[in-house]
Design a protein around this motif. Structure first.
Motif, mmCIF file in Angstrom:
data_model
loop_
_atom_site.group_PDB
_atom_site.id
_atom_site.type_symbol
_atom_site.label_atom_id
_atom_site.label_comp_id
_atom_site.label_asym_id
_atom_site.label_seq_id
_atom_site.Cartn_x
_atom_site.Cartn_y
_atom_site.Cartn_z
ATOM 1 N N ALA A 169 9.112 -11.897 -35.691
ATOM 2 C CA ALA A 169 9.846 -13.150 -35.700
ATOM 3 C C ALA A 169 10.915 -13.066 -36.783
ATOM 4 C CB ALA A 169 8.906 -14.319 -35.975
ATOM 5 N N CYS A 222 13.385 -18.061 -38.044
ATOM 6 C CA CYS A 222 12.366 -18.717 -37.237
ATOM 7 C C CYS A 222 11.574 -19.685 -38.095
ATOM 8 C CB CYS A 222 11.439 -17.672 -36.629
ATOM 9 S SG CYS A 222 10.166 -18.369 -35.572
ATOM 10 N N ARG A 232 2.783 -16.866 -35.561
ATOM 11 C CA ARG A 232 3.677 -15.881 -34.949
ATOM 12 C C ARG A 232 2.957 -14.831 -34.115
ATOM 13 N NH1 ARG A 232 8.360 -15.230 -39.643
ATOM 14 N NH2 ARG A 232 8.918 -17.441 -39.601
ATOM 15 N N GLU A 245 9.709 -21.756 -27.719
ATOM 16 C CA GLU A 245 10.415 -20.804 -28.579
ATOM 17 C C GLU A 245 11.705 -21.417 -29.124
ATOM 18 O OE1 GLU A 245 10.675 -17.200 -30.636
ATOM 19 O OE2 GLU A 245 9.002 -18.152 -29.604
ATOM 20 N N CYS A 249 11.474 -23.505 -32.386
ATOM 21 C CA CYS A 249 11.369 -22.861 -33.689
ATOM 22 C C CYS A 249 12.464 -21.821 -33.933
ATOM 23 C CB CYS A 249 10.000 -22.211 -33.863
ATOM 24 S SG CYS A 249 9.651 -20.916 -32.672
ATOM 25 N N CYS A 250 13.064 -21.314 -32.883
ATOM 26 C CA CYS A 250 14.097 -20.278 -33.000
ATOM 27 C C CYS A 250 15.295 -20.689 -32.159
ATOM 28 C CB CYS A 250 13.558 -18.915 -32.555
ATOM 29 S SG CYS A 250 12.192 -18.316 -33.564
ATOM 30 N N GLN A 301 21.026 -11.502 -34.813
ATOM 31 C CA GLN A 301 19.641 -11.514 -34.358
ATOM 32 C C GLN A 301 19.336 -10.453 -33.296
ATOM 33 O OE1 GLN A 301 17.501 -13.127 -35.927
ATOM 34 N NE2 GLN A 301 18.672 -14.655 -37.015
#
Length: 95
Positions: free
Chosen positions: A3, A7, A14, A59, A62-63, A87
């Motif tokens: 992660a 994140c 995770r 997802e 959080c990201c 990323q």
């Protein structure tokens, strides 16, 4: 898959999220294609749609740097995953 630092998913959670992606891919992945360093196309079995929608929605919570585009077809789903240049290592991990 690791992660990213950006994140916000708690560290303890995770490994569980990684396991969910691993299970999705083990059960439903038919093909993958790295379009470019920031874009990955996945071909998945059509019956995975509910799982894909749920997992990608969680997802994004959080990201938020991910972009997920799900395109259904008659006999498969295409999931395009896009990330910013900072990323690409995360996309490497998914691939």
């Amino acid at each position: 898959m690791e992660a990213p630092d950006a994140c916000t998913l708690p560290t303890a959670e995770r490994p569980f999220r990684v396991a969910e992606f691993d299970q999705l891919f083990a059960d439903h992945l038919r093909d993958s294609n790295r379009v470019d360093p920031q874009t990955l196309d996945l071909t998945l079995a059509p019956e995975s749609r509910a799982t894909v929608e749920d997992l990608t929605a969680r997802e994004l919570e959080c990201c938020s740097f991910f972009t997920f585009t799900l395109t259904p077809a008659a006999d498969h789903l295409r999931l395009r995953i896009t990330v910013p240049p900072t990323q690409t290592a995360v996309l490497d991990g998914l691939q």
